[in-house]
Design a protein around this motif. Structure first.
Motif, PDB file in Angstrom:
ATOM      1  N   MET A 368      23.826  56.825  55.323  1.00  0.00           N
ATOM      2  CA  MET A 368      24.298  58.183  55.595  1.00  0.00           C
ATOM      3  C   MET A 368      23.513  58.831  56.752  1.00  0.00           C
ATOM      4  SD  MET A 368      26.594  60.075  54.477  1.00  0.00           S
ATOM      5  CE  MET A 368      26.918  61.729  55.024  1.00  0.00           C
ATOM      6  N   LEU A 372      25.123  59.849  60.440  1.00  0.00           N
ATOM      7  CA  LEU A 372      25.047  61.204  60.976  1.00  0.00           C
ATOM      8  C   LEU A 372      24.338  61.212  62.326  1.00  0.00           C
ATOM      9  CD1 LEU A 372      25.395  64.293  60.670  1.00  0.00           C
ATOM     10  CD2 LEU A 372      23.107  64.331  59.675  1.00  0.00           C
ATOM     11  N   LEU A 376      25.911  62.348  66.031  1.00  0.00           N
ATOM     12  CA  LEU A 376      25.342  63.391  66.875  1.00  0.00           C
ATOM     13  C   LEU A 376      25.037  62.850  68.264  1.00  0.00           C
ATOM     14  CD1 LEU A 376      23.024  65.100  64.258  1.00  0.00           C
ATOM     15  CD2 LEU A 376      25.176  65.975  65.186  1.00  0.00           C
TER      16      LEU A 376
ATOM     17  N   VAL B 112      25.902  70.287  59.829  1.00  0.00           N
ATOM     18  CA  VAL B 112      25.253  69.089  59.286  1.00  0.00           C
ATOM     19  C   VAL B 112      25.133  69.094  57.760  1.00  0.00           C
ATOM     20  CG1 VAL B 112      23.052  67.828  59.202  1.00  0.00           C
ATOM     21  CG2 VAL B 112      24.079  68.396  61.406  1.00  0.00           C
ATOM     22  N   PHE B 115      28.379  68.411  56.066  1.00  0.00           N
ATOM     23  CA  PHE B 115      28.804  67.018  56.232  1.00  0.00           C
ATOM     24  C   PHE B 115      28.025  66.100  55.295  1.00  0.00           C
ATOM     25  CE2 PHE B 115      28.312  62.836  58.236  1.00  0.00           C
ATOM     26  CZ  PHE B 115      29.640  62.457  58.318  1.00  0.00           C
ATOM     27  N   MET B 116      26.690  66.321  55.242  1.00  0.00           N
ATOM     28  CA  MET B 116      25.859  65.451  54.405  1.00  0.00           C
ATOM     29  C   MET B 116      26.289  65.551  52.943  1.00  0.00           C
ATOM     30  SD  MET B 116      23.912  63.764  56.352  1.00  0.00           S
ATOM     31  CE  MET B 116      22.384  63.132  55.665  1.00  0.00           C
ATOM     32  N   ALA B 119      30.596  64.413  52.901  1.00  0.00           N
ATOM     33  CA  ALA B 119      30.829  63.003  53.224  1.00  0.00           C
ATOM     34  C   ALA B 119      29.951  62.128  52.337  1.00  0.00           C
ATOM     35  CB  ALA B 119      30.530  62.741  54.693  1.00  0.00           C
ATOM     36  N   GLY B 120      28.715  62.598  52.104  1.00  0.00           N
ATOM     37  CA  GLY B 120      27.794  61.860  51.242  1.00  0.00           C
ATOM     38  C   GLY B 120      28.401  61.626  49.867  1.00  0.00           C
TER      39      GLY B 120
END
Lengths: 382, 609
Positions: A368, A372, A376, B112, B115-116, B119-120
């Motif tokens: 993960m 990410l 970015l 962020v 999303f973490m 999506a996580g």
């Protein structure tokens, strides 16, 4: 590998020329294939590493060694060892003139002194067998010093002893073997031993006699990408003739990048190759000559040879457990399938000492985190 | 790399007014300075993967569906930090798309944590959520299969009165059309539920391995995820089973001798064991023959069930190969053994424990997402769409019956909102007992649109318009369309050459390793597959699962569009033959019969002229 010889094979076995002491058998001569990496005390660094490569299943030009036992026997047979000791003892390492005079006298004595009939017979017999194995009468050989101290930590003996190329005939072989032995007593070598405090008895030498690879093509090979440290590729540089032109950087060689895992040729760069080294048949020395115009831009190594070479590189790396820097040659006297030889293999030092290959991501990231971070960063269009 | 400005692309003479065939928001505009500036400064590339031909007005439905689906998941549901959705335009009938970046770094940062978390959650609970997804998909497919499309009776059934229904078939027809459209859009919501995340896991695993091993070919990385059973292959496997069964039952000669399905069926019915084989066929057809002969995106992509000649030709190929003693199974065990060897050897070369841990995690995730990435194609593009097109033809047949157009296939020339409008016109006229206005309007408009579409087809769309950005952060764009710096520049190079007959080399993606030489066979559609000769090299705009039998005949493949994850690349890797994909123009430059050299390791195609 077809030419790797089983050391138990009767044809190459050493039923003659052994010395028994305390129940242990120490040979005076032995084939390279009988040597291993722990054979350094017996056959020196160079011959033992050639033997190690053979045991790994790698094809190296065949040959044999006069062992350190053979060397000692030679020295003790007529008592020259004691004579030399007395000549060396009391020498001042700083007295260059005395050193050179003593060296000259010792070397002359060694080179003039014949081997015993036993050693002459053993060497001549091995040389004859080598010629038979090579399918060449009076096979040209390289006679190489293989010092036992070569690989001692901190001892830079490497290159101090001589190598004689393109030697033909048993008498010439014997003559040059003595020259190799005598090279143990150059002024520099004697001074070095005095300075380092090595007793002369600690020093021994072995002499390797190896078929000259009559190379059509030769070069170097790295088992990682020297440009970016990628360990999944093998990179090969090649030119016609002996490897000197590639090693010295006199020509821009052809360059091949081979996938180490699948053996695909990923990249090939065919360069213009102006010169190559080959043996001058009259003087019997290697010299550069011009590559014929029509061959200058032609691939110097065939695809199946590239693959075969890469397989050997992979095998050598696996055997030593680290990326390697290898010299190789394709012999023009032999047909494909048995004509590619490894001349030398040593650990690669540049990338192997770096902690990480460049560009490798921050390690240990979870999937993960990595996804990410990559999003970015994005993909740069350039 | 230079591409035309989007506003400078000329209208093809004789097609003036074509814009009205598509929703208005698809136009590049000049009357809104803000929008015009945004359009001029963005990078738009031609989505030839989904639309190798100009898009029909009705078929815009799937473009709108994925426009919404991908963008909403990216931007509103998972909040992919650096990218919003993917914007769309149409030029002369061809669809252009553009990923929309988030430019403010602060905003990226604020996205962020969302999303973490979101999506996580999906990555962590992937298998459970995917099982749920499969139920939703099967449910929606059942709904569309059971959706009745009623025709309009002169007199309603008596039950309307006796059971007090109080509704007419006119209303039911309009509602059925609305339901059909809504089911389609809803299905496409599901289509994108996992896809973006799946591609992300996939593309960044590729990316990570390429950082560790800068010289590794992409296909070697994808090979590490090969050999996982996915239902994409099931249709082809059913053909193989039927080929074996035919030989067992002794009806194989009928199948190899009859070129036409009708003849084969008649002969099979007359054969004592033919009935048994036909029963086996019936069993295989549902759902496995609901596989489109194209990408499934266009109404013209017929399914095997629509045209049994196509599976028949595949079955005949397999029968012939079985008779020659060939092994027709995909060499899955070999593929898996090679996958494991390659993975293990590369893994052993990783020097640090941390990198090995990341490698393991990313590989695990990529393997988890892989079946979805492949299987969604079968559920949505093939199975669902096959049923959907059939239902739409039922609607069109009723409209034709009422004189709204001359041919069922004319329906595709209308936008879906125009059809709705036409249906209202038709049912109110039916209810009233007069002639609908559309009978005079639509046939004329459709005739004009047919001419426009023909002119669109003769035009070559530029591979991209606008200004290429420095960085692309939209992983899906990179993986799916194979759009990278090098492919764009290669495309533009080819475009700059005025004479296509002078081109001797083409560059594309190294899709599957190996080198092969052979004769080209250009197949623009699935119908052309039947012309393929043993040992030829397939040259196609793109391929789909129903082309599988073609791969049994060829020794290499070249496509115009697609990245390393495209169908052609995957199948070639499974079969162990070379493929060069995403060449941009192969079908335009190569002609059937040309001698080609395909180098699947470097992505180079050489044409021997």
């Amino acid at each position: 590998m077809s030419t790797a010889v089983n050391m138990h094979d009767k044809r190459w076995g050493n039923k003659y020329g052994t010395v028994r002491s305390a129940g242990k058998v120490t040979p005076l001569v032995c084939w390279f294939e009988e040597c291993r990496k722990d054979s350094v005390p017996l056959v020196g660094g160079k011959c033992s590493s050639l033997g190690e490569l053979i045991s790994a299943g790698v094809r190296v030009p065949p040959g044999f060694a006069l062992t350190t036992e053979g060397y000692r026997r030679f020295m003790t047979d007529a008592g020259i060892d004691r004579e030399i000791q007395s000549m060396v003892s009391g020498l001042d390492a700083g007295d260059m003139e005395a050193l050179e005079n003593t060296s000259g006298a010792i070397r002359e004595m060694i080179e003039a002194h014949p081997f015993s009939a036993e050693i002459e017979d053993l060497v001549a017999e091995r040389y004859r067998k080598l010629a038979v194995r090579s399918c060449l009468p009076a096979v040209p050989v390289a006679v190489r010093s293989s010092a036992t101290a070569e690989d001692l930590p901190g001892a830079s003996f490497a290159g101090q002893q001589d190598t004689y190329l393109w030697v033909r005939g048993a008498d010439e072989v014997l003559h040059n073997m003595r020259r190799c032995i005598s090279s143990l007593y150059t002024g520099r070598a004697i001074a070095y031993r005095i300075n380092q405090g090595y007793a002369d008895e600690q020093v021994a030498i072995s002499v390797g006699v190896q078929k000259m690879a009559n190379s059509f093509t030769a070069g170097v090979m790295f088992t990682l990408h020297p440009g970016n440290g990628d360990r999944s590729v093998i990179v090969i540089d090649s030119n016609y003739g002996f490897g000197e032109s590639v090693v010295s950087g006199e020509v821009t060689p052809d360059n091949f990048v081979v996938n180490k895992i699948t053996m695909d040729i990923l990249e090939r760069t065919i360069s213009q190759k102006d010169i190559y080294y080959t043996v001058d048949q009259k003087t019997q020395v290697s010299r550069p000559i011009e590559v014929p115009f029509e061959r200058q831009k032609v691939q110097s190594l065939m695809d199946d040879e590239i693959t075969e070479l890469a397989k050997m590189g992979k095998l050598i790396e696996k055997h030593y457990g680290r990326p390697m820097d290898i010299e190789w040659a394709v012999d023009k006297d032999l047909p494909f399938g048995g004509n590619i030889f490894i001349l030398q293999a040593r650990p690669e030092t540049v990338w192997s000492q770096k902690q990480q290959p460049p560009g490798a991501a921050k390690g240990g990231a979870s999937a993960m985190d990595y996804i990410l971070a990559s999003m970015l960063e994005g993909k740069r269009l350039n | 790399m230079k591409f035309p400005k989007p506003h400078d692309v000329r209208t093809i003479p004789g097609t003036e007014g074509w814009e009205r065939m598509y929703p208005y928001q698809y136009q590049f505009v000049t009357d809104d300075p803000e929008r015009m500036t945004y359009e001029a400064q963005s990078f738009w590339f031609y989505d030839g993967l989904h639309y190798p031909e100009p898009i029909y007005p009705f078929d815009t439905i799937w473009d709108e569906a994925w426009y919404l689906g991908l963008s909403q998941y990216n931007n509103r549901i998972f909040q992919v930090p650096p990218v919003r959705g993917v914007d769309h335009r149409i030029i002369n009938g061809y669809v252009y798309i553009s990923p929309v970046p988030v430019t403010d770094p602060e905003e990226v940062g604020s996205r962020v944590p969302n999303f973490m978390e979101r999506a996580g959650y999906y990555y962590k609970n992937w298998n459970e959520l995917e099982a749920k997804w499969e139920l939703k998909m099967k449910g929606i497919i059942k709904q569309i299969e059971e959706l009745p499309i009623p025709s309009l009776p002169d007199l309603e059934d008596i039950s309307v009165v006796t059971e007090g229904i109080g509704e007419s078939k006119g209303f039911h027809l309009i509602k059925a059309y609305d339901d059909l459209i809504n089911l389609g859009i809803q299905c496409w919501q599901y289509h994108f539920e996992f896809l973006n995340l799946g591609y992300a896991a996939y593309v960044f695993f590729l990316d990570f391995v390429q950082k560790l091993f800068p010289s590794i070919p992409l296909q070697r990385v994808t090979q590490m995820i090969a050999g996982i059973d996915v239902i994409m292959y099931r249709s082809d496997d059913e053909l193989k089973k039927l080929a074996k069964k035919a030989i067992e039952l002794g009806v194989d000669l009928i199948l190899t001798n009859c070129g036409e399905w009708q003849d084969a069926e008649t002969a099979l019915k007359a054969h004592p064991k033919g009935r048994t084989w036909l029963d086996a066929l019936e069993e295989a057809r549902y759902p496995w023959f609901h596989v489109s002969t194209g990408t499934g995106w266009s109404h013209s992509d017929k399914s095997w069930n629509d045209d049994l000649n196509i599976p028949l030709s595949g079955i005949a190929t397999y029968i012939n190969q079985l008779r020659q003693g060939m092994d027709i199974e995909r060499p899955m065990e070999k593929v898996r053994a090679e996958r494991d060897r390659i993975t293990e050897e590369y893994r052993d070369l990783i020097t640090s424990d941390e990198d090995r841990k990341t490698f393991d995690e990313l590989l695990g995730t990529a393997k988890t997402v892989f079946p979805y990435v492949e299987n969604h194609l079968f559920y949505v593009e093939h199975w669902f769409h096959t049923v959907f097109w059939r239902k739409m033809r039922e609607v069109a047949a009723i409209m034709k019956e009422h004189g709204m157009f001359e041919d069922v296939e004319d329906v595709w020339y209308l936008r879906r909102d125009e059809i709705k409008q036409g249906l209202w016109d038709m049912v109110t006229a039916w209810a009233t007992g007069v002639k609908p206005r559309g009978t005079a309007v639509w046939p004329k408009e459709i005739a004009w649109r047919k001419g426009v579409m023909k002119k669109f087809q003769e035009w070559s769309p530029p591979p991209a318009v606008g200004i290429p950005p420095e960085v692309i952060r939209e992983p899906f764009t990179i993986v799916l369309w194979g759009v990278t710096n090098s492919s764009i520049s290669d495309w533009s190079e080819v475009q700059d050459i005025s004479d296509p007959d002078s081109i001797t080399t083409l560059k594309g993606f190294a899709g599957s390793p190996g080198v092969v030489e052979g004769k080209a066979r250009v197949c623009r559609s699935a119908d052309d597959i039947r012309l393929l000769q043993e040992g030829e090299i397939l040259v196609a705009p793109t391929t789909s699962p129903s082309w599988a039998p073609a791969f049994a005949r060829i020794k290499g493949a070249i496509t115009d569009v697609g990245g390393v994850m495209s169908h052609a690349a995957i199948v070639c890797r499974e079969y162990g033959m070379p493929a060069v994909v995403g060449t941009g123009h192969a079908t335009k430059i190569i002609r059937t019969g040309m001698m080609l050299r395909v180098d699947g390791a470097t992505g180079v195609v050489t044409i021997d002229r």
